[in-house]
Design a protein around this motif. Structure first.
Motif, PDB file in Angstrom:
ATOM      1  N   GLY A  35       1.123  -1.499   0.130  1.00  0.00           N
ATOM      2  CA  GLY A  35      -0.317   0.197   0.672  1.00  0.00           C
ATOM      3  C   GLY A  35       0.890   1.103   0.118  1.00  0.00           C
ATOM      4  N   ILE A  36       1.811   1.106  -0.332  1.00  0.00           N
ATOM      5  CA  ILE A  36       3.022   2.628  -0.163  1.00  0.00           C
ATOM      6  C   ILE A  36       2.361   3.435  -1.243  1.00  0.00           C
ATOM      7  CG2 ILE A  36       4.918   1.263  -1.911  1.00  0.00           C
ATOM      8  CD1 ILE A  36       6.691   3.312   0.093  1.00  0.00           C
ATOM      9  N   THR A  37       2.570   4.613  -1.153  1.00  0.00           N
ATOM     10  CA  THR A  37       1.755   5.274  -2.348  1.00  0.00           C
ATOM     11  C   THR A  37       3.527   6.334  -2.523  1.00  0.00           C
ATOM     12  OG1 THR A  37       0.987   7.317  -1.227  1.00  0.00           O
ATOM     13  CG2 THR A  37      -0.522   5.316  -1.325  1.00  0.00           C
ATOM     14  N   SER A  38       2.859   6.856  -3.343  1.00  0.00           N
ATOM     15  CA  SER A  38       4.254   8.534  -3.491  1.00  0.00           C
ATOM     16  C   SER A  38       4.608   9.455  -2.436  1.00  0.00           C
ATOM     17  CB  SER A  38       3.955   9.329  -5.101  1.00  0.00           C
ATOM     18  OG  SER A  38       2.795   9.412  -4.843  1.00  0.00           O
ATOM     19  N   GLN A  39       2.962   9.275  -1.717  1.00  0.00           N
ATOM     20  CA  GLN A  39       2.956  10.737  -1.168  1.00  0.00           C
ATOM     21  C   GLN A  39       3.773   9.985   0.541  1.00  0.00           C
ATOM     22  OE1 GLN A  39       1.849  13.636  -0.389  1.00  0.00           O
ATOM     23  NE2 GLN A  39       1.152  13.466  -2.400  1.00  0.00           N
ATOM     24  N   ASP A  40       3.733   8.904   0.677  1.00  0.00           N
ATOM     25  CA  ASP A  40       5.258   7.937   1.855  1.00  0.00           C
ATOM     26  C   ASP A  40       6.602   8.224   1.138  1.00  0.00           C
ATOM     27  OD1 ASP A  40       3.348   6.948   3.117  1.00  0.00           O
ATOM     28  OD2 ASP A  40       2.347   5.379   1.114  1.00  0.00           O
ATOM     29  N   LEU A  41       7.291   8.877   0.033  1.00  0.00           N
ATOM     30  CA  LEU A  41       8.454   8.857  -0.283  1.00  0.00           C
ATOM     31  C   LEU A  41       8.134  10.284  -0.961  1.00  0.00           C
ATOM     32  CD1 LEU A  41       8.290   6.438  -2.925  1.00  0.00           C
ATOM     33  CD2 LEU A  41       9.091   6.345  -0.448  1.00  0.00           C
ATOM     34  N   SER A 158       7.056  12.875 -18.026  1.00  0.00           N
ATOM     35  CA  SER A 158       8.681  12.217 -18.307  1.00  0.00           C
ATOM     36  C   SER A 158       9.633  12.092 -17.453  1.00  0.00           C
ATOM     37  CB  SER A 158       9.428  13.346 -18.909  1.00  0.00           C
ATOM     38  OG  SER A 158      10.536  12.697 -18.818  1.00  0.00           O
ATOM     39  N   ASP A 159       9.397  10.057 -17.702  1.00  0.00           N
ATOM     40  CA  ASP A 159       9.196   9.367 -15.782  1.00  0.00           C
ATOM     41  C   ASP A 159       9.108   9.812 -14.855  1.00  0.00           C
ATOM     42  OD1 ASP A 159      11.900   8.425 -17.583  1.00  0.00           O
ATOM     43  OD2 ASP A 159      12.434  10.330 -18.417  1.00  0.00           O
ATOM     44  N   LEU A 160       8.122   9.655 -15.121  1.00  0.00           N
ATOM     45  CA  LEU A 160       7.001   9.755 -13.870  1.00  0.00           C
ATOM     46  C   LEU A 160       6.001   8.653 -13.608  1.00  0.00           C
ATOM     47  CD1 LEU A 160       5.887  11.485 -11.508  1.00  0.00           C
ATOM     48  CD2 LEU A 160       3.991  12.283 -13.706  1.00  0.00           C
ATOM     49  N   VAL A 161       5.952   8.278 -14.587  1.00  0.00           N
ATOM     50  CA  VAL A 161       4.539   6.791 -13.595  1.00  0.00           C
ATOM     51  C   VAL A 161       4.705   5.601 -13.194  1.00  0.00           C
ATOM     52  CG1 VAL A 161       3.428   7.884 -15.667  1.00  0.00           C
ATOM     53  CG2 VAL A 161       4.625   5.584 -16.194  1.00  0.00           C
ATOM     54  N   GLU A 162       6.279   5.448 -13.530  1.00  0.00           N
ATOM     55  CA  GLU A 162       7.122   4.671 -12.196  1.00  0.00           C
ATOM     56  C   GLU A 162       6.919   4.988 -10.913  1.00  0.00           C
ATOM     57  OE1 GLU A 162      10.827   6.978 -14.653  1.00  0.00           O
ATOM     58  OE2 GLU A 162       8.547   5.590 -15.165  1.00  0.00           O
ATOM     59  N   HIS A 163       7.035   6.287 -10.657  1.00  0.00           N
ATOM     60  CA  HIS A 163       7.115   6.880  -9.721  1.00  0.00           C
ATOM     61  C   HIS A 163       5.329   6.437  -8.545  1.00  0.00           C
ATOM     62  CE1 HIS A 163      11.193   8.134  -9.497  1.00  0.00           C
ATOM     63  NE2 HIS A 163      10.837   7.847 -10.697  1.00  0.00           N
ATOM     64  N   SER A 166      -0.328   1.821  -9.311  1.00  0.00           N
ATOM     65  CA  SER A 166      -1.383   2.221 -10.396  1.00  0.00           C
ATOM     66  C   SER A 166      -2.022   2.855 -10.366  1.00  0.00           C
ATOM     67  CB  SER A 166      -1.457   0.148 -10.496  1.00  0.00           C
ATOM     68  OG  SER A 166      -1.876  -0.038 -11.193  1.00  0.00           O
ATOM     69  N   GLU A 167      -3.198   2.205  -9.215  1.00  0.00           N
ATOM     70  CA  GLU A 167      -4.149   3.750  -8.832  1.00  0.00           C
ATOM     71  C   GLU A 167      -4.090   4.738  -8.693  1.00  0.00           C
ATOM     72  OE1 GLU A 167      -4.409  -0.482  -6.980  1.00  0.00           O
ATOM     73  OE2 GLU A 167      -3.346   1.110  -6.729  1.00  0.00           O
ATOM     74  N   GLU A 168      -2.569   5.347  -8.892  1.00  0.00           N
ATOM     75  CA  GLU A 168      -2.391   7.103  -9.078  1.00  0.00           C
ATOM     76  C   GLU A 168      -2.041   7.063 -10.336  1.00  0.00           C
ATOM     77  OE1 GLU A 168       0.232   8.117  -4.832  1.00  0.00           O
ATOM     78  OE2 GLU A 168       1.196   6.636  -6.813  1.00  0.00           O
ATOM     79  N   VAL A 169      -1.818   5.979 -10.910  1.00  0.00           N
ATOM     80  CA  VAL A 169      -1.413   6.157 -12.628  1.00  0.00           C
ATOM     81  C   VAL A 169      -3.077   6.709 -13.734  1.00  0.00           C
ATOM     82  CG1 VAL A 169      -0.728   5.125 -15.017  1.00  0.00           C
ATOM     83  CG2 VAL A 169       0.915   5.313 -12.807  1.00  0.00           C
ATOM     84  N   ASP A 170      -4.038   5.698 -12.638  1.00  0.00           N
ATOM     85  CA  ASP A 170      -4.980   6.019 -13.137  1.00  0.00           C
ATOM     86  C   ASP A 170      -5.995   7.164 -12.626  1.00  0.00           C
ATOM     87  OD1 ASP A 170      -5.249   3.272 -14.057  1.00  0.00           O
ATOM     88  OD2 ASP A 170      -6.239   2.539 -12.510  1.00  0.00           O
ATOM     89  N   SER A 171      -5.669   7.791 -11.883  1.00  0.00           N
ATOM     90  CA  SER A 171      -6.001   8.633 -11.370  1.00  0.00           C
ATOM     91  C   SER A 171      -5.174  10.295 -12.389  1.00  0.00           C
ATOM     92  CB  SER A 171      -5.718   9.236 -10.089  1.00  0.00           C
ATOM     93  OG  SER A 171      -6.600  10.762  -9.841  1.00  0.00           O
TER      94      SER A 171
END
Length: 260
Positions: A35-41, A158-163, A166-171
């Motif tokens: 459940g880690i998200t980009s916000q955790d990093l 640019s080189d964003l989606v890997e960060h 999957s749910e954040e990418v959909d959003s």
């Protein structure tokens, strides 16, 4: 990170590396928590990352955003030619090279990044080119869920989606779909990716072994192991894009020449 390093010459050689006292080593360990998200990093995306590790940092320190030498960034800036000006949104703009180049090439540009320190680095470059003040702005915000207040002729990730998860990418894709003009273009670039690590890099290891050379089994940097929480495969990238966009073109660039 490194306090000092000592090389001991010899047939095999020895290398001793001493890390700086108090360095938050645990911060750069790959988190395995579900459940880690980009916000955790978010705290990891600081100036030291953008200026000392993030791809193209050496060129940026030499040239600023005026001249891009990094092949990865050249590949995305070459895609700007798909549109002849208009409004452009650069998602996850980081240091701002792509945004800066877009503004220099006729776009009215907005760079968006959730890292406050990234925005500070990007804004500092505008002081050297005040002629772009009316063409380029940098905003702090979340690319995974940004407020759509403008329509853009082009959106770049640019080189964003890997960060992003999957749910954040959909959003993110849903926000982009709402923000594009009728004939708008959305350019997504992701490298390194699952295909590169799983196939191309393993082929390179085989070639190196045949030549008596060595490449490590794990090619990822410490930052990549921490921050790449959703490395992309062609199948996954295509599937998620098609959920929001009717016309999608997916292609591979050569890892040896990503801007070719």
């Amino acid at each position: 990170i490194i306090d000092y390093a000592l090389v001991v010459p010899g047939y095999a050689g020895e290398l001793l590396i001493k890390s700086k006292p108090g360095y938050p080593e645990s911060q750069l360990q790959r988190k395995q928590t579900d459940g880690i998200t980009s916000q955790d990093l978010i705290d990891c995306y600081d100036k030291s990352y953008f200026l000392q590790d993030c791809g193209g940092h050496d060129s940026f320190r030499r040239n600023g955003p005026d001249r891009i030498e990094d092949p990865r960034l050249l590949s995305i800036t070459s895609l700007l030619a798909l549109k002849k000006g208009g409004r452009l949104l650069d998602l996850g703009c980081g240091r701002g090279e792509v945004s800066y180049q877009a503004a220099c090439n006729g776009f009215v540009t907005t760079g968006l990044d959730y890292s406050v320190e990234a925005i500070e680095v990007a804004k500092a470059q505008l002081n050297n080119n005040p002629s772009l003040n009316n063409k380029l702005e940098y905003l702090q915000g979340n690319a995974a869920d940004f407020e759509v207040t403008e329509k853009y002729d082009m959106v770049v990730a640019s080189d964003l989606v890997e960060h992003l998860t999957s749910e954040e990418v959909d959003s993110c894709y849903a926000c982009v779909a709402r923000s594009l003009t009728q004939n708008g273009v959305f350019a997504v670039h992701t490298f390194p990716n699952v295909w590169y690590y799983r196939y191309h890099y393993q082929r390179k290891r085989g070639i190196a072994k045949a030549l008596g050379a060595f490449l490590p089994a794990e090619p990822r940097s410490r930052y990549e192991k921490l921050m790449h929480i959703n490395e992309q495969s062609p199948r996954v990238l295509l599937r998620q894009l098609k959920m929001q966009f009717e016309h999608v073109l997916l292609w591979f660039g050569s890892p040896e020449d990503p801007a070719g």
